[in-house]
Design a protein around this motif. Sequence first.
Motif, PDB file in Angstrom:
ATOM      1  N   ALA A  38       0.696  -0.997  -0.132  1.00  0.00           N
ATOM      2  CA  ALA A  38       0.145  -0.167  -0.177  1.00  0.00           C
ATOM      3  C   ALA A  38       0.848   1.246   0.052  1.00  0.00           C
ATOM      4  O   ALA A  38       2.045   1.181   0.460  1.00  0.00           O
ATOM      5  CB  ALA A  38      -0.927  -0.097   1.125  1.00  0.00           C
ATOM      6  N   LEU A 130      -1.015  -4.621   2.005  1.00  0.00           N
ATOM      7  CA  LEU A 130      -1.566  -4.582   0.549  1.00  0.00           C
ATOM      8  C   LEU A 130      -2.399  -3.400   0.309  1.00  0.00           C
ATOM      9  O   LEU A 130      -2.235  -2.583  -0.612  1.00  0.00           O
ATOM     10  CB  LEU A 130      -1.770  -5.721   0.094  1.00  0.00           C
ATOM     11  CG  LEU A 130      -1.026  -7.144   0.140  1.00  0.00           C
ATOM     12  CD1 LEU A 130      -1.762  -8.380  -0.580  1.00  0.00           C
ATOM     13  CD2 LEU A 130       0.350  -6.718  -0.398  1.00  0.00           C
ATOM     14  N   ASP A 131      -3.284  -3.269   1.374  1.00  0.00           N
ATOM     15  CA  ASP A 131      -4.257  -2.279   1.401  1.00  0.00           C
ATOM     16  C   ASP A 131      -4.700  -1.953   2.722  1.00  0.00           C
ATOM     17  O   ASP A 131      -4.959  -2.762   3.659  1.00  0.00           O
ATOM     18  CB  ASP A 131      -5.394  -2.811   0.419  1.00  0.00           C
ATOM     19  CG  ASP A 131      -6.487  -1.849   0.082  1.00  0.00           C
ATOM     20  OD1 ASP A 131      -6.297  -0.612   0.105  1.00  0.00           O
ATOM     21  OD2 ASP A 131      -7.641  -2.106  -0.251  1.00  0.00           O
ATOM     22  N   TYR A 138      -7.625  -3.477   6.895  1.00  0.00           N
ATOM     23  CA  TYR A 138      -6.402  -3.691   6.230  1.00  0.00           C
ATOM     24  C   TYR A 138      -6.373  -5.205   5.842  1.00  0.00           C
ATOM     25  O   TYR A 138      -6.996  -6.150   6.270  1.00  0.00           O
ATOM     26  CB  TYR A 138      -5.257  -3.245   7.036  1.00  0.00           C
ATOM     27  CG  TYR A 138      -4.602  -3.912   8.130  1.00  0.00           C
ATOM     28  CD1 TYR A 138      -3.711  -4.849   7.891  1.00  0.00           C
ATOM     29  CD2 TYR A 138      -4.854  -3.875   9.280  1.00  0.00           C
ATOM     30  CE1 TYR A 138      -3.190  -5.906   9.065  1.00  0.00           C
ATOM     31  CE2 TYR A 138      -4.378  -4.457  10.437  1.00  0.00           C
ATOM     32  CZ  TYR A 138      -3.410  -5.494  10.124  1.00  0.00           C
ATOM     33  OH  TYR A 138      -2.840  -6.207  11.155  1.00  0.00           O
ATOM     34  N   ARG A 178     -12.170  -7.252  -0.659  1.00  0.00           N
ATOM     35  CA  ARG A 178     -10.559  -7.402   0.174  1.00  0.00           C
ATOM     36  C   ARG A 178      -9.984  -8.570  -0.463  1.00  0.00           C
ATOM     37  O   ARG A 178      -8.932  -8.671  -0.728  1.00  0.00           O
ATOM     38  CB  ARG A 178     -10.718  -7.457   1.416  1.00  0.00           C
ATOM     39  CG  ARG A 178     -11.739  -6.427   2.430  1.00  0.00           C
ATOM     40  CD  ARG A 178     -11.006  -5.156   2.232  1.00  0.00           C
ATOM     41  NE  ARG A 178     -11.156  -4.363   1.025  1.00  0.00           N
ATOM     42  CZ  ARG A 178     -12.148  -3.715   0.778  1.00  0.00           C
ATOM     43  NH1 ARG A 178     -13.269  -3.866   1.639  1.00  0.00           N
ATOM     44  NH2 ARG A 178     -12.177  -2.893  -0.546  1.00  0.00           N
ATOM     45  N   THR A 181      -8.570  -7.965  -3.937  1.00  0.00           N
ATOM     46  CA  THR A 181      -7.184  -7.312  -3.641  1.00  0.00           C
ATOM     47  C   THR A 181      -6.084  -8.340  -3.622  1.00  0.00           C
ATOM     48  O   THR A 181      -4.946  -7.905  -4.069  1.00  0.00           O
ATOM     49  CB  THR A 181      -7.289  -6.405  -2.343  1.00  0.00           C
ATOM     50  OG1 THR A 181      -8.288  -5.157  -2.552  1.00  0.00           O
ATOM     51  CG2 THR A 181      -5.837  -5.635  -2.071  1.00  0.00           C
ATOM     52  N   SER A 185      -3.163  -9.600  -6.378  1.00  0.00           N
ATOM     53  CA  SER A 185      -1.647  -9.529  -6.341  1.00  0.00           C
ATOM     54  C   SER A 185      -1.055 -10.945  -6.394  1.00  0.00           C
ATOM     55  O   SER A 185       0.128 -11.159  -6.070  1.00  0.00           O
ATOM     56  CB  SER A 185      -1.415  -9.167  -4.857  1.00  0.00           C
ATOM     57  OG  SER A 185      -1.973  -7.739  -4.847  1.00  0.00           O
TER      58      SER A 185
END
Length: 223
Positions: A38, A130-131, A138, A178, A181, A185
């Motif tokens: 992130a 990551l986010d 998170y 999520r 996300t 990746s």
Amino acid sequence: MYLKQLCLLLTVLMGVVASTPRFVSPSVRTYCPNVTAATNFTMNDLVGTWYEVSRTPNQWELGKCTRVHHILSENGTEISLHWEQLVPDRWTLEYSYALSIARHIPGLPSANLLLQFIQQGAYPMPYTILDIVPGSYYVAHTCYAFPYRWFPGGFLYVEMAWVMSRTPYMNPISRELRRLTLERSGVITSWMKNVDQNNCDAAYRELGNNTFLASNGDRRKTA
């Protein structure tokens, strides 16, 4: 304590397990994905209590009601993660606790952390954010190589992922976003499981002052 076992087993796991194919954990793969951390992340974004809403299955987080209290050091360079869970034990729930310390990895973006469980002298492992939306959720990921001569290439790669929330519950759409996300990746998400957070406040209250939060509160920084 099951979470204390995490400290050692996260770095020396899977010898016997990996040699028996049907017992290979879904967190074991043949390579680590190239994830993107992130941006605009600061340690202060993590401070406070977070609830685990989904995770990669593993042999250490065996319970329900998993919550992690993040406390920033006075100089702001590291953050302590106090992990709690309740593990079913016949007709009762057993309290389990572990402590880890996260520090920034020099030379990498700020969301690339190194996490070390302090019990039993465990080795550090990457802990990449990551986010993150500090007031909401998170997404974290770890993957590292472990020498194992019977695995292709002489190494197996242990991968784990977590979706954390500021509240014990996350609506299904948010949870799916999520997960995407992680998937974008290159993280394996098909085995991720939701964490049971039902009736957890009452269960922790029954433990009285025998929990980290009851003893310390949800502090912003260490004293």
